[in-house]
Scaffold this motif. Structure first.
Motif, PDB file in Angstrom:
ATOM      1  N   ALA A  88       0.724  -1.169   0.023  1.00 42.27           N
ATOM      2  CA  ALA A  88      -0.207   0.020  -0.011  1.00 42.27           C
ATOM      3  C   ALA A  88       0.842   1.315  -0.101  1.00 42.27           C
ATOM      4  O   ALA A  88       0.296   2.208   0.139  1.00 42.27           O
ATOM      5  CB  ALA A  88      -1.042  -0.016   1.198  1.00 42.27           C
ATOM      6  N   SER A  89       2.050   1.073  -0.110  1.00 41.72           N
ATOM      7  CA  SER A  89       2.978   2.203  -0.348  1.00 41.72           C
ATOM      8  C   SER A  89       3.496   2.318  -1.868  1.00 41.72           C
ATOM      9  O   SER A  89       3.870   3.508  -2.161  1.00 41.72           O
ATOM     10  CB  SER A  89       4.239   2.482   0.582  1.00 41.72           C
ATOM     11  OG  SER A  89       4.897   1.325   0.057  1.00 41.72           O
ATOM     12  N   PHE A  90       3.104   1.321  -2.433  1.00 45.59           N
ATOM     13  CA  PHE A  90       3.198   1.077  -3.731  1.00 45.59           C
ATOM     14  C   PHE A  90       4.721   1.239  -4.403  1.00 45.59           C
ATOM     15  O   PHE A  90       4.985   1.937  -5.664  1.00 45.59           O
ATOM     16  CB  PHE A  90       2.354   2.237  -4.537  1.00 45.59           C
ATOM     17  CG  PHE A  90       1.223   2.049  -4.205  1.00 45.59           C
ATOM     18  CD1 PHE A  90       0.206   0.951  -4.691  1.00 45.59           C
ATOM     19  CD2 PHE A  90       0.450   3.310  -3.731  1.00 45.59           C
ATOM     20  CE1 PHE A  90      -1.191   0.980  -4.174  1.00 45.59           C
ATOM     21  CE2 PHE A  90      -0.997   3.154  -2.988  1.00 45.59           C
ATOM     22  CZ  PHE A  90      -1.559   1.879  -3.463  1.00 45.59           C
ATOM     23  N   GLU A  91       5.626   0.895  -3.244  1.00 44.24           N
ATOM     24  CA  GLU A  91       7.175   1.201  -3.693  1.00 44.24           C
ATOM     25  C   GLU A  91       7.455   0.027  -4.386  1.00 44.24           C
ATOM     26  O   GLU A  91       7.320  -1.203  -3.880  1.00 44.24           O
ATOM     27  CB  GLU A  91       7.899   1.350  -2.671  1.00 44.24           C
ATOM     28  CG  GLU A  91       7.645   2.419  -1.789  1.00 44.24           C
ATOM     29  CD  GLU A  91       7.512   3.823  -2.601  1.00 44.24           C
ATOM     30  OE1 GLU A  91       8.897   3.987  -3.273  1.00 44.24           O
ATOM     31  OE2 GLU A  91       6.647   4.464  -2.730  1.00 44.24           O
ATOM     32  N   GLY A  92       7.984  -0.065  -5.880  1.00 44.45           N
ATOM     33  CA  GLY A  92       8.541  -1.118  -6.467  1.00 44.45           C
ATOM     34  C   GLY A  92       7.178  -1.905  -7.158  1.00 44.45           C
ATOM     35  O   GLY A  92       7.395  -2.982  -7.413  1.00 44.45           O
TER      36      GLY A  92
ATOM     37  N   SER B 226       9.093   6.744  -3.615  1.00 35.72           N
ATOM     38  CA  SER B 226       9.088   7.528  -4.836  1.00 35.72           C
ATOM     39  C   SER B 226       7.961   6.860  -5.920  1.00 35.72           C
ATOM     40  O   SER B 226       7.980   7.172  -7.109  1.00 35.72           O
ATOM     41  CB  SER B 226      10.327   7.604  -5.611  1.00 35.72           C
ATOM     42  OG  SER B 226      10.703   6.000  -5.841  1.00 35.72           O
ATOM     43  N   ASN B 227       6.874   6.200  -5.545  1.00 30.59           N
ATOM     44  CA  ASN B 227       5.746   5.826  -6.071  1.00 30.59           C
ATOM     45  C   ASN B 227       4.465   6.014  -5.503  1.00 30.59           C
ATOM     46  O   ASN B 227       4.485   5.940  -4.260  1.00 30.59           O
ATOM     47  CB  ASN B 227       6.090   4.222  -6.494  1.00 30.59           C
ATOM     48  CG  ASN B 227       7.397   3.967  -7.026  1.00 30.59           C
ATOM     49  OD1 ASN B 227       8.193   3.000  -6.843  1.00 30.59           O
ATOM     50  ND2 ASN B 227       7.364   4.445  -8.299  1.00 30.59           N
ATOM     51  N   ALA B 228       3.580   5.936  -6.314  1.00 30.62           N
ATOM     52  CA  ALA B 228       2.161   6.353  -6.001  1.00 30.62           C
ATOM     53  C   ALA B 228       1.571   5.405  -7.003  1.00 30.62           C
ATOM     54  O   ALA B 228       1.752   4.976  -8.240  1.00 30.62           O
ATOM     55  CB  ALA B 228       1.550   7.596  -6.059  1.00 30.62           C
TER      56      ALA B 228
ATOM     57  N   ILE C 178      -3.271   7.880  -5.591  1.00 30.43           N
ATOM     58  CA  ILE C 178      -3.412   7.641  -4.099  1.00 30.43           C
ATOM     59  C   ILE C 178      -1.957   7.042  -3.652  1.00 30.43           C
ATOM     60  O   ILE C 178      -1.097   6.546  -4.352  1.00 30.43           O
ATOM     61  CB  ILE C 178      -4.332   6.589  -3.831  1.00 30.43           C
ATOM     62  CG1 ILE C 178      -4.236   5.264  -4.142  1.00 30.43           C
ATOM     63  CG2 ILE C 178      -5.861   7.197  -4.424  1.00 30.43           C
ATOM     64  CD1 ILE C 178      -5.094   4.415  -3.822  1.00 30.43           C
ATOM     65  N   ASP C 179      -1.780   7.099  -2.392  1.00 26.53           N
ATOM     66  CA  ASP C 179      -0.343   6.700  -1.786  1.00 26.53           C
ATOM     67  C   ASP C 179      -0.534   6.298  -0.281  1.00 26.53           C
ATOM     68  O   ASP C 179      -1.509   6.865   0.580  1.00 26.53           O
ATOM     69  CB  ASP C 179       0.552   7.597  -1.822  1.00 26.53           C
ATOM     70  CG  ASP C 179       2.019   6.916  -2.035  1.00 26.53           C
ATOM     71  OD1 ASP C 179       2.286   5.810  -1.938  1.00 26.53           O
ATOM     72  OD2 ASP C 179       3.014   7.740  -1.946  1.00 26.53           O
ATOM     73  N   ASP C 180       0.375   5.450   0.329  1.00 23.37           N
ATOM     74  CA  ASP C 180       0.175   5.180   1.908  1.00 23.37           C
ATOM     75  C   ASP C 180      -1.217   5.063   2.261  1.00 23.37           C
ATOM     76  O   ASP C 180      -1.761   5.821   3.252  1.00 23.37           O
ATOM     77  CB  ASP C 180       1.155   6.383   2.423  1.00 23.37           C
ATOM     78  CG  ASP C 180       2.526   6.153   2.097  1.00 23.37           C
ATOM     79  OD1 ASP C 180       2.992   5.392   1.486  1.00 23.37           O
ATOM     80  OD2 ASP C 180       3.267   7.241   2.316  1.00 23.37           O
ATOM     81  N   VAL C 181      -1.801   3.957   1.945  1.00 24.17           N
ATOM     82  CA  VAL C 181      -3.180   3.695   2.447  1.00 24.17           C
ATOM     83  C   VAL C 181      -2.834   2.779   3.796  1.00 24.17           C
ATOM     84  O   VAL C 181      -2.055   1.842   4.017  1.00 24.17           O
ATOM     85  CB  VAL C 181      -3.765   2.698   1.638  1.00 24.17           C
ATOM     86  CG1 VAL C 181      -5.177   2.157   2.084  1.00 24.17           C
ATOM     87  CG2 VAL C 181      -3.972   3.225   0.143  1.00 24.17           C
TER      88      VAL C 181
ATOM     89  N   ASP D   5       5.620   8.982  -8.443  1.00 18.88           N
ATOM     90  CA  ASP D   5       5.418  10.010  -7.753  1.00 18.88           C
ATOM     91  C   ASP D   5       5.347   9.594  -6.336  1.00 18.88           C
ATOM     92  O   ASP D   5       5.724   8.370  -6.029  1.00 18.88           O
ATOM     93  CB  ASP D   5       3.870  10.295  -8.181  1.00 18.88           C
ATOM     94  CG  ASP D   5       3.176  11.780  -7.615  1.00 18.88           C
ATOM     95  OD1 ASP D   5       3.760  12.153  -6.788  1.00 18.88           O
ATOM     96  OD2 ASP D   5       2.089  11.891  -8.328  1.00 18.88           O
ATOM     97  N   ASN D   6       4.859  10.437  -5.211  1.00 17.22           N
ATOM     98  CA  ASN D   6       4.711  10.000  -3.842  1.00 17.22           C
ATOM     99  C   ASN D   6       4.258  11.276  -3.312  1.00 17.22           C
ATOM    100  O   ASN D   6       4.308  12.365  -3.405  1.00 17.22           O
ATOM    101  CB  ASN D   6       6.169   9.745  -3.327  1.00 17.22           C
ATOM    102  CG  ASN D   6       6.239   8.594  -2.060  1.00 17.22           C
ATOM    103  OD1 ASN D   6       5.973   7.622  -2.426  1.00 17.22           O
ATOM    104  ND2 ASN D   6       6.153   9.216  -0.876  1.00 17.22           N
ATOM    105  N   GLU D   7       3.246  10.860  -2.134  1.00 13.52           N
ATOM    106  CA  GLU D   7       2.836  11.881  -1.120  1.00 13.52           C
ATOM    107  C   GLU D   7       4.002  12.581  -0.556  1.00 13.52           C
ATOM    108  O   GLU D   7       5.040  12.056  -0.099  1.00 13.52           O
ATOM    109  CB  GLU D   7       1.748  11.469  -0.079  1.00 13.52           C
ATOM    110  CG  GLU D   7       2.389  10.059   0.701  1.00 13.52           C
ATOM    111  CD  GLU D   7       3.110  10.725   1.738  1.00 13.52           C
ATOM    112  OE1 GLU D   7       3.239  11.795   1.961  1.00 13.52           O
ATOM    113  OE2 GLU D   7       3.832   9.728   2.529  1.00 13.52           O
TER     114      GLU D   7
HETATM  115 CA   LIG Z   1       4.643   5.754  -1.818  1.00 14.06          CA
END
Ligand SMILES: [Ca+2]
Length: 212
Positions: free
Chosen positions: A66-70, A98-100, A201-204, A86-88
Motif C-alpha cells: 500500500a506504499s506502492f514502492e516497487g 517515490s511511487n504512488a 493515491i499513496d500510503d493507505v 510520484d509520492n505523497e
Molecule cells: Ca509511495
C-alpha cells in the motif's frame, strides 16, 4: 469437602464453563464461514503513527503493497490503474519513497487483505486529483465475506477532489460490518474514481483497533 463447599465449587465450575463457551462461540461461528481470522492475526501487525503531524495519534498498519514502492504486488489493478513515479510529499512511510498509484477515470484498484478488529477500525490514505471539479470523487469500499460466506462490498467513504496531496479524513469501517461478521476478519479495500478526474493515491493505512 462439605456439601456447601461442593455446591459452591459446582457453581464456580458452571460459571467458568459458561464463560469459556461464550469466548469460544465467536471463533466457532467464524470458522464456519471460513472468512474471519483469529484475533492473534491482527495482533501481529506492525503499527505506526503516520498521521501525528495532523494530530491523529492513532496506531495504523498498512496492507501489503500500500506504499506502492516497487509496484503493487498482490493488488488487483484494473482498466488503467498503474503504479507511477510520484509520492505523497510528507513521506510518512519512508523518506526515500517515490511511487504512488494512478487511477484514471474508469479504473479501479483493490488492496491486498488486511485484518481488522471490531472495535472502531478506520482507514486513511493520501490522495490528490487532477481536477477539483466537485462531480469528481474517489469512492472507497470495504470488501469482505459475510456470515453466509457471500462476498460483499460496502462504501465506507468518499474522497473529495483536490490538486494537492493531502491526507483524507479517517473513514470508519466498522459501522457497516458489525452486523455482518463475528470477529476480527480479513477485508480488502476498493478504490474507484467517480467522475472524470484522474486520481493518485499513496500510503493507505488502516487503524485495525484489534486490541479493543
Ligand atoms: Ca509511495
Amino acid at each position: 469437602m462439605n456439601r456447601s463447599a461442593s455446591r459452591t465449587a459446582r457453581r464456580l465450575l458452571g460459571t467458568l464453563a459458561f464463560g469459556l463457551a461464550l469466548l469460544a462461540a465467536p471463533a466457532a461461528a467464524s470458522g464456519a464461514t471460513g472468512q474471519s481470522v483469529s484475533s492473534a492475526d491482527c495482533l501481529t501487525q506492525v503499527l505506526s503513527t503516520p498521521f501525528v503531524s495532523w494530530l491523529d495519534f492513532a496506531n495504523y498498519t498498512m496492507p501489503d503493497g500500500a506504499s506502492f514502492e516497487g509496484g503493487a504486488a498482490g493488488w488487483q489493478l484494473d482498466d488503467g490503474a498503474t503504479v507511477v513515479d510520484d509520492n505523497e510529499p510528507f513521506h510518512v512511510h519512508g523518506a526515500g519513497d517515490s511511487n504512488a498509484l494512478r487511477l484514471p477515470h474508469g479504473s479501479s484498484a483493490v488492496s491486498t487483505p488486511i485484518c481488522i478488529g471490531l472495535g472502531h477500525p478506520t482507514l486513511r490514505l493520501f490522495a490528490r486529483s487532477n481536477t477539483a471539479l466537485p462531480l469528481s470523487t474517489l469512492r472507497v469500499d470495504v470488501r469482505f465475506r459475510d456470515l453466509a460466506g457471500k462476498q460483499r462490498s460496502l462504501p465506507v467513504g468518499v474522497v473529495l477532489p483536490g490538486s494537492r496531496w493531502q491526507p483524507t479524513l479517517p473513514m470508519p469501517v466498522v459501522v457497516n460490518l458489525l452486523t455482518l461478521v463475528t470477529g476480527p476478519t480479513d477485508v480488502t479495500l476498493g478504490f474507484t474514481p467517480v467522475g472524470p478526474a484522474t486520481w493518485w493515491i499513496d500510503d493507505v493505512y488502516v487503524d485495525p483497533k484489534a486490541r479493543d
